[in-house]
Design a protein around this motif. Structure first.
Motif, PDB file in Angstrom:
ATOM      1  N   MET A   1     -77.833 -39.275 -14.037  1.00 20.55           N
ATOM      2  CA  MET A   1     -76.959 -40.093 -13.215  1.00 20.55           C
ATOM      3  C   MET A   1     -75.622 -40.269 -13.925  1.00 20.55           C
ATOM      4  O   MET A   1     -75.567 -40.477 -15.123  1.00 20.55           O
ATOM      5  CB  MET A   1     -77.619 -41.457 -12.983  1.00 20.55           C
ATOM      6  N   LYS A   2     -74.568 -40.141 -13.145  1.00 24.32           N
ATOM      7  CA  LYS A   2     -73.224 -40.313 -13.676  1.00 24.32           C
ATOM      8  C   LYS A   2     -72.492 -41.266 -12.729  1.00 24.32           C
ATOM      9  O   LYS A   2     -72.435 -41.032 -11.525  1.00 24.32           O
ATOM     10  CB  LYS A   2     -72.530 -38.957 -13.712  1.00 24.32           C
ATOM     11  N   PRO A   3     -71.965 -42.369 -13.246  1.00 24.67           N
ATOM     12  CA  PRO A   3     -71.273 -43.323 -12.357  1.00 24.67           C
ATOM     13  C   PRO A   3     -69.963 -42.735 -11.822  1.00 24.67           C
ATOM     14  O   PRO A   3     -69.314 -41.928 -12.489  1.00 24.67           O
ATOM     15  CB  PRO A   3     -71.016 -44.535 -13.250  1.00 24.67           C
ATOM     16  N   LEU A   4     -69.631 -43.155 -10.641  1.00 28.54           N
ATOM     17  CA  LEU A   4     -68.370 -42.781 -10.009  1.00 28.54           C
ATOM     18  C   LEU A   4     -67.611 -44.065  -9.723  1.00 28.54           C
ATOM     19  O   LEU A   4     -68.101 -44.932  -9.003  1.00 28.54           O
ATOM     20  CB  LEU A   4     -68.628 -42.020  -8.702  1.00 28.54           C
ATOM     21  N   THR A   5     -66.439 -44.202 -10.293  1.00 26.34           N
ATOM     22  CA  THR A   5     -65.605 -45.373 -10.064  1.00 26.34           C
ATOM     23  C   THR A   5     -64.466 -44.992  -9.135  1.00 26.34           C
ATOM     24  O   THR A   5     -63.768 -44.011  -9.370  1.00 26.34           O
ATOM     25  CB  THR A   5     -65.035 -45.905 -11.399  1.00 26.34           C
ATOM     26  N   ILE A   6     -64.313 -45.772  -8.087  1.00 26.16           N
ATOM     27  CA  ILE A   6     -63.248 -45.532  -7.120  1.00 26.16           C
ATOM     28  C   ILE A   6     -62.328 -46.744  -7.134  1.00 26.16           C
ATOM     29  O   ILE A   6     -62.788 -47.878  -7.037  1.00 26.16           O
ATOM     30  CB  ILE A   6     -63.830 -45.334  -5.710  1.00 26.16           C
ATOM     31  N   THR A   7     -61.036 -46.498  -7.249  1.00 20.47           N
ATOM     32  CA  THR A   7     -60.081 -47.593  -7.231  1.00 20.47           C
ATOM     33  C   THR A   7     -59.006 -47.325  -6.185  1.00 20.47           C
ATOM     34  O   THR A   7     -58.690 -46.180  -5.885  1.00 20.47           O
ATOM     35  CB  THR A   7     -59.396 -47.783  -8.607  1.00 20.47           C
ATOM     36  N   SER A   8     -58.496 -48.386  -5.636  1.00 22.82           N
ATOM     37  CA  SER A   8     -57.377 -48.307  -4.704  1.00 22.82           C
ATOM     38  C   SER A   8     -56.319 -49.286  -5.165  1.00 22.82           C
ATOM     39  O   SER A   8     -56.631 -50.368  -5.646  1.00 22.82           O
ATOM     40  CB  SER A   8     -57.821 -48.685  -3.285  1.00 22.82           C
ATOM     41  N   ARG A   9     -55.082 -48.887  -4.994  1.00 24.82           N
ATOM     42  CA  ARG A   9     -53.967 -49.764  -5.346  1.00 24.82           C
ATOM     43  C   ARG A   9     -53.276 -50.172  -4.062  1.00 24.82           C
ATOM     44  O   ARG A   9     -52.846 -49.325  -3.276  1.00 24.82           O
ATOM     45  CB  ARG A   9     -52.989 -49.027  -6.261  1.00 24.82           C
ATOM     46  N   LEU A  10     -53.186 -51.467  -3.835  1.00 22.13           N
ATOM     47  CA  LEU A  10     -52.508 -52.018  -2.669  1.00 22.13           C
ATOM     48  C   LEU A  10     -51.445 -52.987  -3.146  1.00 22.13           C
ATOM     49  O   LEU A  10     -51.569 -53.571  -4.223  1.00 22.13           O
ATOM     50  CB  LEU A  10     -53.504 -52.743  -1.764  1.00 22.13           C
ATOM     51  N   GLU A  11     -50.401 -53.152  -2.351  1.00 26.04           N
ATOM     52  CA  GLU A  11     -49.369 -54.140  -2.645  1.00 26.04           C
ATOM     53  C   GLU A  11     -49.499 -55.266  -1.633  1.00 26.04           C
ATOM     54  O   GLU A  11     -49.782 -55.016  -0.466  1.00 26.04           O
ATOM     55  CB  GLU A  11     -47.977 -53.515  -2.548  1.00 26.04           C
ATOM     56  N   VAL A  12     -49.268 -56.494  -2.080  1.00 28.63           N
ATOM     57  CA  VAL A  12     -49.345 -57.648  -1.193  1.00 28.63           C
ATOM     58  C   VAL A  12     -47.999 -58.365  -1.211  1.00 28.63           C
ATOM     59  O   VAL A  12     -47.494 -58.740  -2.275  1.00 28.63           O
ATOM     60  CB  VAL A  12     -50.471 -58.618  -1.610  1.00 28.63           C
ATOM     61  N   TYR A  13     -47.432 -58.519  -0.022  1.00 32.82           N
ATOM     62  CA  TYR A  13     -46.181 -59.256   0.155  1.00 32.82           C
ATOM     63  C   TYR A  13     -46.532 -60.621   0.724  1.00 32.82           C
ATOM     64  O   TYR A  13     -47.374 -60.731   1.618  1.00 32.82           O
ATOM     65  CB  TYR A  13     -45.250 -58.512   1.127  1.00 32.82           C
ATOM     66  N   ASP A  14     -45.915 -61.676   0.221  1.00 32.39           N
ATOM     67  CA  ASP A  14     -46.224 -63.025   0.685  1.00 32.39           C
ATOM     68  C   ASP A  14     -45.797 -63.278   2.128  1.00 32.39           C
ATOM     69  O   ASP A  14     -46.441 -64.030   2.844  1.00 32.39           O
ATOM     70  CB  ASP A  14     -45.593 -64.077  -0.229  1.00 32.39           C
ATOM     71  N   THR A  15     -44.705 -62.648   2.542  1.00 36.03           N
ATOM     72  CA  THR A  15     -44.212 -62.811   3.909  1.00 36.03           C
ATOM     73  C   THR A  15     -43.606 -61.494   4.373  1.00 36.03           C
ATOM     74  O   THR A  15     -43.188 -60.665   3.546  1.00 36.03           O
ATOM     75  CB  THR A  15     -43.114 -63.894   4.008  1.00 36.03           C
ATOM     76  N   PRO A  16     -43.490 -61.289   5.676  1.00 40.75           N
ATOM     77  CA  PRO A  16     -42.835 -60.075   6.178  1.00 40.75           C
ATOM     78  C   PRO A  16     -41.375 -59.958   5.741  1.00 40.75           C
ATOM     79  O   PRO A  16     -40.846 -58.850   5.642  1.00 40.75           O
ATOM     80  CB  PRO A  16     -42.940 -60.215   7.699  1.00 40.75           C
ATOM     81  N   GLU A  17     -40.734 -61.083   5.443  1.00 46.15           N
ATOM     82  CA  GLU A  17     -39.329 -61.060   5.026  1.00 46.15           C
ATOM     83  C   GLU A  17     -39.143 -60.345   3.682  1.00 46.15           C
ATOM     84  O   GLU A  17     -38.028 -59.942   3.349  1.00 46.15           O
ATOM     85  CB  GLU A  17     -38.755 -62.479   4.958  1.00 46.15           C
ATOM     86  N   GLU A  18     -40.207 -60.191   2.906  1.00 48.07           N
ATOM     87  CA  GLU A  18     -40.128 -59.480   1.628  1.00 48.07           C
ATOM     88  C   GLU A  18     -40.174 -57.966   1.800  1.00 48.07           C
ATOM     89  O   GLU A  18     -39.900 -57.226   0.863  1.00 48.07           O
ATOM     90  CB  GLU A  18     -41.279 -59.904   0.711  1.00 48.07           C
ATOM     91  N   LEU A  19     -40.531 -57.505   2.983  1.00 46.71           N
ATOM     92  CA  LEU A  19     -40.660 -56.074   3.251  1.00 46.71           C
ATOM     93  C   LEU A  19     -39.284 -55.420   3.345  1.00 46.71           C
ATOM     94  O   LEU A  19     -38.290 -56.080   3.660  1.00 46.71           O
ATOM     95  CB  LEU A  19     -41.391 -55.848   4.572  1.00 46.71           C
ATOM     96  N   PRO A  20     -39.208 -54.101   3.115  1.00 42.40           N
ATOM     97  CA  PRO A  20     -37.952 -53.404   3.367  1.00 42.40           C
ATOM     98  C   PRO A  20     -37.541 -53.606   4.834  1.00 42.40           C
ATOM     99  O   PRO A  20     -38.398 -53.785   5.701  1.00 42.40           O
ATOM    100  CB  PRO A  20     -38.295 -51.937   3.089  1.00 42.40           C
ATOM    101  N   GLU A  21     -36.246 -53.565   5.097  1.00 40.01           N
ATOM    102  CA  GLU A  21     -35.735 -53.847   6.451  1.00 40.01           C
ATOM    103  C   GLU A  21     -36.346 -52.958   7.516  1.00 40.01           C
ATOM    104  O   GLU A  21     -36.657 -53.419   8.617  1.00 40.01           O
ATOM    105  CB  GLU A  21     -34.211 -53.741   6.476  1.00 40.01           C
TER     106      GLU A  21
END
Length: 160
Positions: A1-21
């Protein structure tokens, strides 16, 4: 048995106003599309806006049916419309927003499993990632740089 680690990177913005225009505008478009949802059974409205490489914006909203499996989510409504109208134009960004007609939705609402599968099909087809942004009615927005961050073990044509 060999473990498989899966990771995902997500970004979290506090409000939509922080998003690019451009993403803020897409979120506004998705919110407008959300209001056209036909959701008499779930009372849960979802809107999606897709930005294509040719700068076209395609929208979708969930469309329910008394025969529940016959309905379609906003994300798939939009991505299938984009594929039908612009089959060879890559999708750059997918923006999703949801609200309930029963209570305020303040947590980000990600695409369901079926929508993730449909989106990853187009991402694999175009051989380039598409950004995915999702939120509730208000509050935080989550960004994935690729659908594969939301569906890391993809089932695609290489599995067939």
């Amino acid at each position: 048995m060999k473990p498989l680690t899966i990771t995902s990177r997500l970004e979290v913005y506090d409000t939509p106003e922080e998003l690019p225009e451009d993403v803020q505008r897409l979120m506004e478009t998705a919110a407008e599309a959300r209001e056209a949802a036909y959701a008499p059974y779930s009372s849960f409205k979802v809107g999606a806006a897709i930005l294509l490489e040719n700068k076209e914006v395609i929208i979708g909203s969930n469309q329910e049916n008394a025969s529940y499996p016959s309905g379609l989510c906003a994300e798939r409504t939009a991505v299938y419309a984009a594929g039908a109208k612009y089959p060879d134009v890559p999708i750059l960004k997918v923006v999703i927003t949801a609200r309930s007609m029963r209570h305020q939705v303040v947590s980000p609402v990600p695409p369901c499993g079926a929508c993730r599968q449909a989106l990853v099909e187009y991402e694999v087809k175009q051989d380039s990632p598409m950004e995915v942004y999702f939120m509730g009615e208000t509050g935080k927005v989550v960004k994935a740089d690729s659908v594969k961050d939301l569906l890391p073990l993809v089932f695609d044509n290489s599995c067939l």
